[in-house]
Design a protein around this motif. Sequence first.
Motif, PDB file in Angstrom:
ATOM      1  N   ASP A 195      -7.209   7.785   6.479  1.00  0.00           N
ATOM      2  CA  ASP A 195      -8.275   8.284   5.604  1.00  0.00           C
ATOM      3  C   ASP A 195      -7.978   9.771   5.372  1.00  0.00           C
ATOM      4  O   ASP A 195      -8.152  10.596   6.267  1.00  0.00           O
ATOM      5  CB  ASP A 195      -9.623   8.052   6.293  1.00  0.00           C
ATOM      6  CG  ASP A 195     -10.811   8.513   5.453  1.00  0.00           C
ATOM      7  OD1 ASP A 195     -10.635   9.416   4.629  1.00  0.00           O
ATOM      8  OD2 ASP A 195     -11.914   7.974   5.655  1.00  0.00           O
ATOM      9  N   THR A 219     -15.597  10.790  -3.554  1.00  0.00           N
ATOM     10  CA  THR A 219     -16.880  11.494  -3.549  1.00  0.00           C
ATOM     11  C   THR A 219     -16.752  12.938  -3.056  1.00  0.00           C
ATOM     12  O   THR A 219     -17.560  13.786  -3.412  1.00  0.00           O
ATOM     13  CB  THR A 219     -17.825  10.733  -2.580  1.00  0.00           C
ATOM     14  OG1 THR A 219     -17.689   9.328  -2.806  1.00  0.00           O
ATOM     15  CG2 THR A 219     -19.257  11.152  -2.742  1.00  0.00           C
ATOM     16  N   LYS A 220     -15.750  13.207  -2.237  1.00  0.00           N
ATOM     17  CA  LYS A 220     -15.632  14.511  -1.584  1.00  0.00           C
ATOM     18  C   LYS A 220     -14.744  15.430  -2.429  1.00  0.00           C
ATOM     19  O   LYS A 220     -15.096  15.751  -3.540  1.00  0.00           O
ATOM     20  CB  LYS A 220     -15.101  14.321  -0.158  1.00  0.00           C
ATOM     21  CG  LYS A 220     -15.834  13.216   0.625  1.00  0.00           C
ATOM     22  CD  LYS A 220     -17.286  13.542   0.916  1.00  0.00           C
ATOM     23  CE  LYS A 220     -18.086  12.339   1.421  1.00  0.00           C
ATOM     24  NZ  LYS A 220     -17.514  11.616   2.536  1.00  0.00           N
TER      25      LYS A 220
HETATM   26  C1  LIG Z   1     -17.685  10.270   3.001  1.00  0.00           C
HETATM   27  C2  LIG Z   1     -16.563   9.681   3.731  1.00  0.00           C
HETATM   28  C3  LIG Z   1     -16.285   8.306   3.654  1.00  0.00           C
HETATM   29  C4  LIG Z   1     -17.157   7.354   2.863  1.00  0.00           C
HETATM   30  O1  LIG Z   1     -17.083   7.617   1.517  1.00  0.00           O
HETATM   31  P1  LIG Z   1     -18.258   7.240   0.477  1.00  0.00           P
HETATM   32  O2  LIG Z   1     -17.687   7.657  -0.823  1.00  0.00           O
HETATM   33  O3  LIG Z   1     -19.471   8.001   0.898  1.00  0.00           O
HETATM   34  O4  LIG Z   1     -18.479   5.777   0.591  1.00  0.00           O
HETATM   35  C5  LIG Z   1     -15.184   7.824   4.330  1.00  0.00           C
HETATM   36  N1  LIG Z   1     -14.397   8.644   5.064  1.00  0.00           N
HETATM   37  C6  LIG Z   1     -14.650   9.960   5.175  1.00  0.00           C
HETATM   38  C7  LIG Z   1     -13.749  10.810   5.987  1.00  0.00           C
HETATM   39  C8  LIG Z   1     -15.736  10.525   4.530  1.00  0.00           C
HETATM   40  O5  LIG Z   1     -15.983  11.837   4.655  1.00  0.00           O
END
Ligand SMILES: *Cc1c(COP(=O)(O)O)cnc(C)c1O
Length: 404
Positions: A195, A219-220
Amino acid sequence: MVDLEQDDDFQGDPLAHAGLDTLAIRAGQRRSAEGEHAEAIFPTSSYVFANAAEAADRFSGAQPGNVYSRYTNPTVRMFEERIAALEGAEQAVATASGMAAILSTCIALLQAGDHVVCSRDVFGTTRVLFNKYLSKLGIRADFVPVTEFDAWRQAICAETRLLFLETPSNPLGEVADIARLAELAHRHQALLVVDNCFCTPALQKPLDLGADIIIHSATKYLDGQGRCLGGVALGRQQQMEEVLGFIRSAGPTMSPFNAWVFLKGLETLRLRMEAHSANAMELALWLQQQPAVDRVFYGGLPTHPGHELAARQQRAFGGVLSFRVRGGRQQAWTLIDSTRILSLTANLGDVKTTIVHPATTTHGRLTDEERNQAGITENLVRVAVGLEDIEDIKADLARGLTRI
Ligand SMILES: *Cc1c(COP(=O)(O)O)cnc(C)c1O
């Protein structure tokens, strides 16, 4: 007139040797007949065929092309090609969220009886997904400290198919040795999934280090301005076709509007990641000097246990840091409640700086013992450093620090 047809330098893929910024801005774009300069959004659920024979050929797959936006959408495709180019992946599959990318990858590549070894400090919901839902399907997961190689080795059994990790970890910034864990996974015919949300391809390229699959919560940092939910899985074509097959059947597809926002976000990714990292580095050094701060956790600090590895594996140290204030929950909350500019929210990867108390929010669902093991103490505060002026971020924190 120059005959460009005869010019070797003019033929072929113009992005074949392009750098990261050029790919972030140019890769994947296809123009429609309108000749638009920016990428177009295609908000359409389905596509029209010229005649019945073409419809039949599109449905059977004899003729490539769009059928329905749960399968393919031109804007989503542009995003997939752009992020694949940045990560150096054969194929990317976009999803409705980061969690949908993790779920789809696991469902597509695992079956009942399979076993996963996962780093203990992964995103909280990832743990819930393994423990509560994938377990129902007969997929078992064990959790190990991300930095303890022997724990990974010992957790692997004959049924292990996947190693899953996040590096640097949240919120203490512990660093996993991707190359070494990839080698361990492959020795046991397992895949390594990383990830890469905290670093993005601007700072870390897990596939180059031997990982098999990358997951992002778009999203981030890929969005970078906190607007949209989205995710993506990346890797070899063979595995991504399986993931795509699940997405098409189950439907956690990325919306074309969100894909367009992420395309725009990618264009400034490296600049933002370097600015986030520079601001975080300066804030970490400043926090270390504050009498009310007991300890700062940031991979960029030479005193951090993961510093050397992070320096080797990453181009910079990212935007997330955490620190322990002197005292307990009361003092941590006083600091948080004294801020007036920072956003009190669990989100990260945004130009806006965010602050959160992990023990009672992001890690609130863990038992006391799990929290202690993970080092999430009551006096710990996490800051995801944004792109405001660093002096303003410091001043906003200084107000609370003097009250502790
Ligand atoms: C936010 C996040 C997720 C999940 O992502 P969403 O877009 O909120 O479903 C997974 N892994 C990490 C490291 C995250 O920060």
